[in-house]
Each structure stands twice: as C-alpha cells, then as structure tokens.
Design a protein around this motif. Sequence first.
Motif, short mmCIF file in Angstrom:
data_model
loop_
_atom_site.label_atom_id
_atom_site.label_comp_id
_atom_site.label_asym_id
_atom_site.label_seq_id
_atom_site.Cartn_x
_atom_site.Cartn_y
_atom_site.Cartn_z
N ILE A 272 0.89 -1.13 -0.04
CA ILE A 272 0.35 0.39 -0.17
C ILE A 272 1.00 1.20 0.02
CG2 ILE A 272 -2.28 1.15 0.91
CD1 ILE A 272 -2.39 -1.44 2.40
N ARG A 273 0.32 2.03 -1.25
CA ARG A 273 1.29 3.59 -0.81
C ARG A 273 0.76 4.18 -1.39
NH1 ARG A 273 2.24 4.49 -6.37
NH2 ARG A 273 2.82 2.19 -7.83
N THR A 274 1.18 5.74 -1.28
CA THR A 274 1.13 6.24 -2.41
C THR A 274 1.59 6.83 -3.52
OG1 THR A 274 3.01 7.73 -1.50
CG2 THR A 274 -0.01 8.61 -0.87
N ARG A 275 1.00 8.00 -4.86
CA ARG A 275 1.07 7.74 -6.05
C ARG A 275 2.43 7.73 -6.54
NH1 ARG A 275 -0.72 12.26 -9.72
NH2 ARG A 275 -0.86 14.16 -8.83
N GLN A 276 3.02 7.44 -7.74
CA GLN A 276 4.11 7.39 -7.90
C GLN A 276 4.27 8.10 -9.51
OE1 GLN A 276 6.44 4.15 -7.78
NE2 GLN A 276 6.42 3.73 -5.40
N PHE A 277 5.67 8.59 -9.29
CA PHE A 277 5.93 9.45 -11.14
C PHE A 277 5.47 8.19 -12.11
CE2 PHE A 277 7.33 10.78 -15.30
CZ PHE A 277 7.19 11.82 -15.17
N GLY A 278 4.35 8.54 -13.43
CA GLY A 278 3.97 7.48 -14.17
C GLY A 278 3.71 5.91 -13.87
N ASP A 279 2.90 6.52 -12.32
CA ASP A 279 1.73 5.39 -12.16
C ASP A 279 0.95 4.77 -13.53
OD1 ASP A 279 3.20 3.97 -10.01
OD2 ASP A 279 1.28 5.43 -8.79
N LYS A 280 0.53 3.37 -13.84
CA LYS A 280 -0.46 3.33 -14.35
C LYS A 280 -1.33 2.70 -14.43
CE LYS A 280 1.81 4.96 -19.10
NZ LYS A 280 2.74 4.67 -20.12
N MET A 281 -1.85 2.24 -15.07
CA MET A 281 -3.03 1.19 -14.34
C MET A 281 -4.39 0.52 -15.44
SD MET A 281 -5.80 1.14 -11.15
CE MET A 281 -6.91 -0.08 -10.76
N ARG A 282 -4.39 -0.74 -15.46
CA ARG A 282 -5.76 -1.61 -16.04
C ARG A 282 -6.13 -2.91 -15.82
NH1 ARG A 282 -0.86 -6.19 -18.77
NH2 ARG A 282 -0.80 -6.05 -16.35
N TRP A 283 -7.40 -2.63 -16.59
CA TRP A 283 -8.42 -2.98 -15.80
C TRP A 283 -9.59 -3.11 -17.08
CZ3 TRP A 283 -8.27 2.41 -15.34
CH2 TRP A 283 -8.65 3.39 -16.13
N LYS A 284 -11.01 -4.11 -16.61
CA LYS A 284 -11.12 -4.91 -17.74
C LYS A 284 -11.96 -3.95 -18.22
CE LYS A 284 -15.10 -8.17 -18.76
NZ LYS A 284 -15.54 -9.40 -18.10
N GLY A 285 -11.86 -4.61 -19.70
CA GLY A 285 -12.84 -3.31 -21.01
C GLY A 285 -11.81 -2.09 -21.54
N LEU A 286 -10.44 -2.21 -21.28
CA LEU A 286 -9.75 -0.59 -21.49
C LEU A 286 -8.62 -0.82 -21.89
CD1 LEU A 286 -8.53 2.44 -20.55
CD2 LEU A 286 -7.47 1.30 -18.59
N ASN A 287 -8.25 -0.64 -23.64
CA ASN A 287 -7.61 -0.54 -24.41
C ASN A 287 -6.76 -0.07 -23.85
OD1 ASN A 287 -6.17 -1.82 -26.28
ND2 ASN A 287 -7.27 -0.10 -28.09
N GLY A 288 -5.17 -1.42 -23.87
CA GLY A 288 -4.16 -0.26 -23.20
C GLY A 288 -3.91 -0.68 -21.14
N SER A 289 -3.23 0.94 -20.91
CA SER A 289 -3.52 1.23 -19.99
C SER A 289 -4.27 2.81 -19.09
CB SER A 289 -2.03 0.77 -18.72
OG SER A 289 -1.14 1.71 -19.38
N LYS A 290 -3.78 3.48 -18.15
CA LYS A 290 -4.18 4.36 -18.43
C LYS A 290 -3.45 5.03 -16.92
CE LYS A 290 -8.19 7.17 -17.89
NZ LYS A 290 -9.59 8.29 -18.27
N LYS A 291 -3.07 6.25 -16.86
CA LYS A 291 -2.28 6.73 -16.24
C LYS A 291 -2.91 7.07 -14.93
CE LYS A 291 1.01 9.46 -19.53
NZ LYS A 291 2.10 10.51 -19.44
N VAL A 292 -2.46 7.17 -14.05
CA VAL A 292 -3.65 7.45 -12.40
C VAL A 292 -4.01 8.73 -12.18
CG1 VAL A 292 -3.20 7.16 -10.11
CG2 VAL A 292 -2.09 5.55 -10.96
N LYS A 293 -2.24 9.81 -13.02
CA LYS A 293 -2.37 11.00 -12.82
C LYS A 293 -4.00 11.57 -14.06
CE LYS A 293 -1.10 15.39 -14.84
NZ LYS A 293 0.07 16.17 -15.70
N ASP A 294 -4.74 10.48 -14.63
CA ASP A 294 -5.80 11.00 -15.30
C ASP A 294 -7.48 10.34 -15.22
OD1 ASP A 294 -4.72 12.16 -17.56
OD2 ASP A 294 -3.50 10.53 -18.60
#
Length: 464
Positions: A387-409
């Motif tokens: 468990i942590r706070t965000r880091q520069f460049g963090d990205k996330m993937r989930w079902k139905g998403l094409n690729g990944s998305k930045k946590v910032k976005d």
Amino acid sequence: MKNTVMAFIKEKQLLTMNATVLVGVSGGPDSMALLHFLKSLRKEWQLEIIAISVDHQLRGEESLEDLRYVKEMCMQWDIQFVGTSLDVPTYKETHHLGTQVAARELRYQFFTEQMKQFNASFLALGHHGDDQVETMLMEFVRSASSNTLSGIPVKRNFSTGSIIRPFLCVTKKEIEEYCAAAQITPRIDPSNNEINYTRNYFRNQVLPLIKEKNSNIHTTIQRLSETLQEDEIYLQTDAENMVKALVGSNFSKSEVKFKINSFEQYPRALQRRAFHLILNYLYEDLPKNLSYVHEAHFFSLLQSNKSNVQIDFPLHLKLEKSYANIRFYFDLQQEQNETFHTIMEIPGKAFLPDGAAVTATLVKECAEEDELTYFCSMEQVALPLHIRTRQFGDKMRWKGLNGSKKVKDIFIDAKIPRNERDTWPIVTDNNGEILWLIGLKKGNLKRKSNNASYIQLYYENGNM
C-alpha cells in the motif's frame, strides 16, 4: 392493519384532502400493499394517485418483468402509471459508487423529476416497521454519533412536497397478510434472501432473534426514532445559535476562531454539534476519512495544559490552540508531496497516515463488492501486497480498457482535488501492478483456480 395505518396517518398528518400523491412501486409486497391501501382512500380523500416505478437494470429481464407487472396492476386498478429504466451499472462505474448508492441516487433523481412534473404534494414510500428496526440496528453497529441514530423519517421535505411513509407503524408480516386478504400476488426479489448485503443480514439473521424477545419491537423503535429526530432538531438549532454567538465576525471560508472559555460555557452536547457545524462550513465536501477520532482530538486539544498546540486534520486543515484561543485554518502553503509505503500482512491490518486502515483476510468466495472492498485470487498475484501513495508515471489496467491509463488521468476524470491526489492510497502487488486505486478504480478481478483462496481487502475510513 387499516385502522392502525389510518390512525398513524392522522396522528402524523401524512395526507391532506385533494392532494396529488405519487407512490413509489417496485412490485414487491410493501409497495403493492401501499398502492392498494392509498387506492382505497382515493374517493374519500379525493386523492390523485400516480404510481411511479423504476427498473434499475440490475436483474435483466426479471426487473423488466417487475415494471410490466406494476403497469398491468395499475391498469386493473385504474391508476395512472409512470415507469422508467435507469442505467445504474454505467452510473455506478462513471461515478465510482457502490451498487446500492448508485441505484438510490438515480432513483431519487427520477422521483424529483416526477414530483415537479405532476406538482405533487406527497411521495409515498413503502418502508415498514421492520425496515425501521433494521436501519436503527445498522446505524447503532457502525456509528459513534447520536445524531446518526434517528432512523427513517416518517415525513420529510422533498422536491415540491414531502416524502411520507405511512407503513412505518406496521410489520412485514402484517403487510403480507394484507396482500393475501386483498388477493395481491406481488413480485419477489430473490436477492432479498441473500445475506451478502448488510441489510439482508440484519433482516434474516438478527431481527428474528430480537422478535423472539419482543414481537412489538417495531413500535418501540419507531417511538425511539421520532424522539431522537425531535431532540436532534432542537439541539442543532441551539448549536447553530451557539456558533453565531461564539464566532461572530471571526468567520471566513478558510478560517474560524473563538475563545476557549466562551466555548466551554455551553453544554457538551452543543459543543459537539458546534464542532461539526464548523467543519461542515470549512470543508467544501467533508473528507471520507474524517471520523469521531478527530472529534476526540479536538476535545483533547481544548483540555491540553500546553499554551501552544497544533493538530492536523484531513486536507491540510489545522487546529491550533494559542493560549486562550482556538483557530481552525487551512495551511495552503503545506507541501503536498508526502509519501507513504507499507507492506500488507495477510491476514493483517495496515494503518494509513490519515487514521484510515486496510484490513486483509483470506476467504473462500467473493462476496458483494462495493467501493470499500476488493477481492483478488491469492494464486494469481505476486505477494506481498503493498500500500503506497502514487509515484511518477503510475499506470493502471482494468477489464474493457484498451491498454493502460495514467493514475494522474484517472484522478482528473474523477475530479479528485489536487490536494488529495498525492496522499491517495494505492494497492499494488510485488511486481508493482496496481490492483486497486482505493475508492476509485479496481484492476481485473482475479479468478481463482483449484483450491486457492481469495484475499479480501477492506478499507475503513473511520466513519464506520
């Protein structure tokens, strides 16, 4: 039952002659009995009755059948019908809400629209005495504040008129007997018998035990609810007057200050409510991690022997004691790049800097998920979890998403304030893959294989 309900309606002044009454109807026993009951009063009270029904799109064809059933019964009873289908699944995902919260928000938006459309005086809902008992028990279990224990109101202002609940004086059993006598065959939602939802657990496991000791518990609880509501209204009014007298001109959207000795001249019951009124004023939206612990810190600050003391509240609100004065203010200059990182023990409990906590347990099956709960297969994630706070460049993937998305976005899309983003808790596996952006987004739910267990994570924000 009719005599009991009529006496309740008259005592609480729930209806008036010549009124337009909307009735929320799901097709279940409670709402169908209510619709039939109000239909029986239509001529005597000169009421215009309109049934409004909602398909939440959560049970497919079955919930559509509920809508059709209500429409058909309204045709038989010569009652105007308005029905709609609401896309709760999409609304839930878009607004990052639990199923029940999302359904309620959309449903009440529809109710508001219909109240305005018909210029209605009343919206009648079928909550009964057993619902009241369940609500009060749940609030007692998860709350530490007396002002949250008042239960379901019999009548409250809503849109163009009032919400009324004429059946709070009777039990589920009495309503079912009424349906049988009136030859009403209601629709039954099978999910009502499941105990994954908290309310269903209390309904099916706890309430029957209490009724063995007091079969009339619904009447006792209803009286308690009304008494608490009346007391709370009185105390809140006094607390508002107290804050006005205490703070005077020392008020702004970012700062409130007052003298300690003046504050302590008021009863403790008003002090507590004044404290919460000040927080409601200062915070644009109350933080989820604000809890009764912060109230305890505030009163400890008042009683401190030190001349100068400062404590931190969520979102950079500070409480400062300086000799004889207390000051609430936002530290707008505080750096917002605080970092946090801990390894999650399984089973175990990790405490976060803001007083919240994440509990990990091993379970055999997934229960109903909400925004505070996450499941993943122990076999398909790299342990240990972090468990942590965000880091520069963090990205996330989930079902139905094409690729990944930045946590910032993700934060931007969810309209999370900038001052909350750097302290937002994130759960990752040992490879750094983000599994859960707590309260906002979940990665793919890992399905177990063989006899592997699930890891259940539960986020406690201090309000439970």
